[in-house]
Motif scaffolding. Structure first.
Motif, PDB file in Angstrom:
ATOM      1  N   GLU A 294       0.829  -1.270  -0.145  1.00 14.36           N
ATOM      2  CA  GLU A 294       0.018  -0.150  -0.177  1.00 14.36           C
ATOM      3  C   GLU A 294       0.975   1.219  -0.058  1.00 14.36           C
ATOM      4  OE1 GLU A 294      -3.705   1.395  -0.611  1.00 14.36           O
ATOM      5  OE2 GLU A 294      -3.081  -0.672  -0.130  1.00 14.36           O
ATOM      6  N   ILE A 295       0.582   2.104  -0.855  1.00 12.92           N
ATOM      7  CA  ILE A 295       1.429   3.376  -1.146  1.00 12.92           C
ATOM      8  C   ILE A 295       0.686   4.556  -0.244  1.00 12.92           C
ATOM      9  CG2 ILE A 295       2.157   5.326  -2.357  1.00 12.92           C
ATOM     10  CD1 ILE A 295       3.876   2.901  -2.601  1.00 12.92           C
ATOM     11  N   VAL A 296       1.200   5.217   0.631  1.00 13.06           N
ATOM     12  CA  VAL A 296       0.503   6.197   1.507  1.00 13.06           C
ATOM     13  C   VAL A 296       1.086   7.463   1.198  1.00 13.06           C
ATOM     14  CG1 VAL A 296      -0.341   6.972   3.642  1.00 13.06           C
ATOM     15  CG2 VAL A 296      -0.006   4.444   3.375  1.00 13.06           C
ATOM     16  N   GLN A 301       1.845  15.145  -1.270  1.00 12.14           N
ATOM     17  CA  GLN A 301       1.827  14.516  -2.489  1.00 12.14           C
ATOM     18  C   GLN A 301       0.359  14.126  -2.864  1.00 12.14           C
ATOM     19  OE1 GLN A 301       3.880  10.935  -0.625  1.00 12.14           O
ATOM     20  NE2 GLN A 301       5.950  11.450  -1.516  1.00 12.14           N
ATOM     21  N   ARG A 302      -0.495  13.954  -2.052  1.00 15.26           N
ATOM     22  CA  ARG A 302      -1.992  13.760  -2.386  1.00 15.26           C
ATOM     23  C   ARG A 302      -2.474  15.030  -3.089  1.00 15.26           C
ATOM     24  NH1 ARG A 302      -4.141   9.526  -2.444  1.00 15.26           N
ATOM     25  NH2 ARG A 302      -4.724  10.330  -4.411  1.00 15.26           N
ATOM     26  N   SER A 326      11.169  15.432  -3.020  1.00 17.28           N
ATOM     27  CA  SER A 326       9.856  15.882  -2.695  1.00 17.28           C
ATOM     28  C   SER A 326       9.170  14.533  -2.823  1.00 17.28           C
ATOM     29  CB  SER A 326       9.581  16.757  -3.511  1.00 17.28           C
ATOM     30  OG  SER A 326       9.496  16.603  -4.826  1.00 17.28           O
ATOM     31  N   GLY A 327       9.591  13.503  -3.341  1.00 19.01           N
ATOM     32  CA  GLY A 327       8.847  12.139  -3.310  1.00 19.01           C
ATOM     33  C   GLY A 327       8.098  12.277  -4.383  1.00 19.01           C
ATOM     34  N   THR A 329       8.056  10.199  -6.812  1.00 25.35           N
ATOM     35  CA  THR A 329       7.768   8.650  -7.206  1.00 25.35           C
ATOM     36  C   THR A 329       6.668   8.074  -6.746  1.00 25.35           C
ATOM     37  OG1 THR A 329      10.297   8.251  -7.127  1.00 25.35           O
ATOM     38  CG2 THR A 329       8.948   6.455  -7.417  1.00 25.35           C
ATOM     39  N   GLU A 330       6.241   8.347  -5.542  1.00 24.84           N
ATOM     40  CA  GLU A 330       4.731   8.045  -4.754  1.00 24.84           C
ATOM     41  C   GLU A 330       3.833   8.639  -5.590  1.00 24.84           C
ATOM     42  OE1 GLU A 330       7.611   8.931  -2.920  1.00 24.84           O
ATOM     43  OE2 GLU A 330       7.919   6.964  -2.293  1.00 24.84           O
ATOM     44  N   VAL A 331       3.942   9.753  -6.049  1.00 26.20           N
ATOM     45  CA  VAL A 331       2.961  10.499  -6.868  1.00 26.20           C
ATOM     46  C   VAL A 331       2.844   9.834  -8.170  1.00 26.20           C
ATOM     47  CG1 VAL A 331       2.059  12.742  -7.905  1.00 26.20           C
ATOM     48  CG2 VAL A 331       3.211  12.802  -5.718  1.00 26.20           C
ATOM     49  N   TYR A 332       3.823   9.396  -8.885  1.00 26.95           N
ATOM     50  CA  TYR A 332       3.798   8.657  -9.945  1.00 26.95           C
ATOM     51  C   TYR A 332       3.163   7.326  -9.886  1.00 26.95           C
ATOM     52  CZ  TYR A 332       7.604  11.599 -11.787  1.00 26.95           C
ATOM     53  OH  TYR A 332       8.225  12.757 -12.209  1.00 26.95           O
ATOM     54  N   ILE A 333       3.331   6.718  -8.659  1.00 24.17           N
ATOM     55  CA  ILE A 333       2.728   5.492  -8.415  1.00 24.17           C
ATOM     56  C   ILE A 333       1.110   5.493  -8.400  1.00 24.17           C
ATOM     57  CG2 ILE A 333       2.596   3.451  -6.969  1.00 24.17           C
ATOM     58  CD1 ILE A 333       5.633   3.777  -6.437  1.00 24.17           C
ATOM     59  N   ASP A 334       0.773   6.531  -7.588  1.00 24.82           N
ATOM     60  CA  ASP A 334      -0.501   6.820  -7.395  1.00 24.82           C
ATOM     61  C   ASP A 334      -1.236   6.793  -8.808  1.00 24.82           C
ATOM     62  OD1 ASP A 334      -2.763   7.148  -5.548  1.00 24.82           O
ATOM     63  OD2 ASP A 334      -2.752   9.380  -6.377  1.00 24.82           O
TER      64      ASP A 334
END
Length: 835
Positions: A294-296, A301-302, A326-327, A329-334
């Motif tokens: 799970e990516i939080v 980022q949200r 700034s992270g 990658t997580e945004v991309y994953i979402d």
DNA sequence: AGCACGCCGACT
DNA sequence: GTCGGCGTGCTC
């Protein structure tokens, strides 16, 4: 046809022709005939094997089907149809044609870089045993014997294959074997795939049954060492319950457990025929993936993800401007998850170096084996598998380098171009000289996909489009986990030199910072964008310097390899012990490369563990990963490196980054130098202090701290940089206000080269005007591989120019040169949208 | 790009 | 006398 009377019989007799794309640099398609039995099966996008010229057999792709016999020649027959289901999509053929037109090259050249060589069977290709071969049962008797031969040889050429099988049609045979995944095809030029072998052992058949086994163990009662080995084997291979398990055996390494006693006991058992050893080719796709994680997202980022989605509702292209750390990658994953859930395909482009790192691992944890990886470090065979996986639907999502834009997607929903500003997206050497970012936008346009451009330091061109409102813009300026931005300071080397506080080329400030860091047990990175020991050698008694025979550059001294190397043509020579001109023994190294830095650091800090990372230390297969993991595990105190260290390395314990020679980065004779310098130094700086609890430091050595771009880097002032750059670009009519086409004229005779360039330039300027045609000018390196070079730069403003027509005109000028009696021997390289 | 054809130098 | 150098031209 007037002859309608007989049309009903003709309808059945009509001969089918195909126009084919051949992987040959000739600007046209080739027409072939199709035999009747193939006519019903052949489709656009399928690969075929055809005879070409006197003695060649090559793979081509069907571009169109028709029944117009050629007027001036007799078409030859297609030999073999390779794909019942096309391996090349309509979108790809459209792409090939567009690229050939836009980048002014031949469609065959596009095909050549687009298809992995495993998909191009030619009379020059070779075949080898496929280590992942799974279905021997499908083979014909003849193929079985052939496979036995292949097992014995590392590879067989087309001719050798023909000799072995006699009168059989070789392309047909290869097609059959490839279809059964029994062999893989590869290009002789490129390195072939080396299968990994595992050495295994198993019990001899005589002991497979329980009672025989028991008898054996009893017999070994007096030989406890040997008995122990057999017991150990049984623990791993529980064949008491299932004798068939013995067939698979056990890896020798597991049985031995590295103690010599068991090794010798095993040796005896093998000698006595209790165990037998055998080798097996290790399949490559045996990785297992951890379950979906799970990516939080953080609040920031949200918000970013939501904003991007909102922008996509209006715009097809969005620039995601997020500072390093700034992270993103997580945004991309979402976003990727959202698009995949909607049933569309996703392509995620990264520059080569960034792809080798943690990002892939991170994404693999989320997407598992649904994600394809397309990377140049992978074997061609693996690329073929990814290609087929995209066609079959196994890979809805591919992460890849520049050339991934050629994959057979037909339903893209999203393309991410990460590190959008990276120049490695532009292919330099063989045509097509394409820009993967721009190609991606074209692909997206055709498939109604969205494009997300990501960067901490966007290219001026892209930011301009965003500012103009043509692209959406989402910015994320908060560092992940509240890590602080590093504190950047400038070191005036001129001043330190005056005060005599320098240690060689190390300022006292940098030296002290490195020393402090060592003492605290924290890691440092030192950036110097030049490999080798020193850029040249020089004699102190005369004027001699090390020069390449074939190119107009100095030979770089590589101490480790003990040789002088040309970074342009690859020429190598031994290091002279005395000056070749005057015999003096005072030959010294001038300038600093990563090797020399590594050396001097070791002298300055004898206790420090120093590692160098550049092209030379990462050439071996896993060297890159190894260095990174050594660094990650804290086994390295100071990492010295080139560009390679600027991307994708996220390490907690790095609290200091040194930029050894900022001046060299800034004073590049090119209109993009400032932009480059800002991007490069900002990226390296981002390696420092990725943790919340302390601020990282960056030290930049320069002889002139007043240089404007340096202050912008310190302030992390991208907008300031943009505002200044865009004015210059407008004033001098550079991109984004114009398009650039560079023509390079090449010939071994300088006068011929110059003459051709002059003539070409004059004819171009006569139509386009002097202000649009610059040159001819000798490039920085005026001679490479004994060819004299002249550059002509054509600037075309974006408005009111018919780009297509101008390109046709340029092409005609070049054709004129190449048909001129005295100049036809020159070659002209065309680079559209040159960087 | 390959590959063949073709026309001029240093070798058995 | 030949082997072979790479200039030129063609490939459905």
């Amino acid at each position: 046809m007037t002859d309608t009377l007989f049309s009903y019989t003709d309808a059945e007799e009509v001969t089918l022709f195909v126009d084919l794309v051949l992987p040959i640099p000739v600007p046209r398609l080739f027409t072939y005939r199709v035999k009747r039995d193939m006519a019903a099966l052949i489709k656009i996008g399928a690969r075929v094997i055809v005879p070409f010229g006197k003695s060649r057999v090559i793979t081509a792709v069907v571009a169109s089907l028709h029944n117009h016999p050629p007027q001036n020649y007799q078409a030859r027959y297609v030999l073999e149809l390779l794909d019942e289901y096309p391996l090349v999509t309509g979108y790809q053929l459209q792409l090939f044609a567009w690229m050939a037109e836009y980048y002014m090259c031949c469609i065959g050249e596009v095909m050549n870089v687009a298809l992995p060589s495993g998909l191009k069977i030619t009379s020059q290709s070779k075949v080898q045993y496929n280590p992942d071969f799974e279905h021997p049962d499908l083979l014909t008797p003849q193929e079985v014997t052939l496979m036995e031969d292949l097992k014995k040889h590392p590879s067989l050429s087309y001719e050798e294959l023909g000799r072995l099988v006699g009168e059989v049609n070789v392309p047909t045979l290869i097609k059959s074997l490839v279809g059964k995944r029994a062999v893989i095809v590869f290009d002789e030029v490129k390195e072939k795939y080396v299968p990994k072998m595992v050495r295994k052992v198993r019990l001899h058949r005589n002991y497979e049954q329980p009672e025989q086994l028991l008898a054996l163990l009893q017999r070994l009662d007096k030989l406890p060492k040997q008995q122990e080995v057999v017991m150990r084997y049984l623990r791993h291979v529980p064949m008491q319950r299932n004798p068939a398990l013995n067939e698979q055996g056990l890896e020798k390494g597991i049985l031995n457990q590295d103690d010599e006693l068991s090794q010798s006991s095993l040796g005896t058992l093998v000698k006595n025929g209790v165990f037998e050893t055998f080798e097996l080719i290790q399949p490559r796709f045996s990785d297992t993936f951890s379950p979906q994680k799970e990516i939080v997202l953080t609040a920031a980022q949200r918000t970013a993800s939501d904003s991007i989605m909102a922008e996509f509702a209006q715009k097809n292209i969005v620039l995601f401007h997020g500072i390093t750390g700034s992270g993103k990658t997580e945004v991309y994953i979402d976003l990727i998850q959202k698009v995949l859930a909607g049933g569309s395909q996703v392509m995620y482009l990264l520059p080569e170096i960034a792809l080798t790192t943690q990002i892939v691992v991170r994404l693999q944890k989320v997407f598992g084996d649904k994600m394809g990886i397309y990377h140049s470090k992978f074997s061609d065979n693996e690329r073929v598998e990814v290609w087929k996986g995209v066609v079959s639907g196994q890979f809805q999502f591919v992460i890849g380098v520049r050339s991934a834009v050629f994959l057979p997607f037909d339903n893209l929903g999203l393309i991410i171009v990460d590190e959008e500003h990276e120049t490695s997206y532009k292919q330099h050497d063989p045509a097509p000289r394409y820009h993967a970012r721009d190609v991606a936008m074209m692909l997206a346009h055709w498939q109604q996909a969205k494009v997300l451009l990501g960067s901490a330091t966007p290219s001026i061109e892209t930011y301009y489009q965003a500012k103009q409102g043509r692209y959406g813009l989402v910015e994320l300026f908060q560092r992940y986990g509240d890590a602080n931005l590093p504190f950047i300071s400038l070191i005036n080397t001129k001043q330190e030199k005056k005060q005599k506080t320098m240690k060689n080329e190390f300022s006292s400030a940098l030296y002290n910072a490195l020393a402090d860091n060592l003492e605290r047990g924290e890691q440092s990175i030192l950036f110097q964008n030049r490999r080798g020991y020193s850029p040249y050698l020089q004699c102190e008694d005369c004027e001699w310097t090390s020069q390449c025979l074939n190119c107009a550059v100095s030979l770089t001294y590589h101490q480790r390899a003990a040789e002088l190397r040309c970074h342009y043509c690859g020429h190598k020579e031994d290091v002279p012990k005395v000056c070749p001109t005057c015999g003096s023994t005072k030959v010294r190294t001038v300038g600093y490369g990563t090797e020399k830095l590594e050396d001097q650091l070791q002298i300055l800090f004898p206790a420090a563990r120093i590692q160098r990372m550049d092209l030379d230390t990462t050439r071996a297969k896993n060297a890159y990963q190894q260095i990174i993991s050594e660094f990650e595990h804290g086994n390295v105190d100071i990492l010295v490196g080139t560009q390679m260290i600027t991307k994708g390395l996220d390490f907690d314990n790095v609290s200091l980054v040194g930029i050894f020679d900022a001046d060299r980065i800034i004073r590049w004779p090119e209109f993009r130098a400032t932009e480059r310098a800002f991007q490069m130094m900002t990226q390296v700086s981002g390696r420092a202090g990725r943790r919340a609890d302390r601020q990282g430091r960056v030290l930049i050595q320069t002889s002139d701290p007043s240089q404007v771009v340096l202050q912008k880097i310190i302030d992390n002032d991208y907008l300031g940089l943009y505002d200044e750059e865009i004015v210059e670009r407008r004033d001098f009519n550079y991109p984004p206000f114009s398009r650039l086409i560079k023509l390079t004229v090449r010939h071994t005779d300088q006068r011929v080269s110059k003459k051709a360039a002059d003539v070409l330039c004059a004819s171009l300027a006569a139509q386009l005007g002097d202000e649009r045609v610059l040159g001819p000018e000798q490039p920085l390196v005026e001679r490479i591989r004994n060819q004299f070079l002249y550059d002509i730069l054509i600037k075309l403003e974006r408005e009111k120019i018919n780009f297509k027509a101008v390109k046709a005109f340029i092409q005609s000028c070049i054709t004129d040169i190449l048909t001129d009696k005295g100049l036809r021997a020159v070659s002209v390289i065309i680079d559209v949208d040159c960087l």
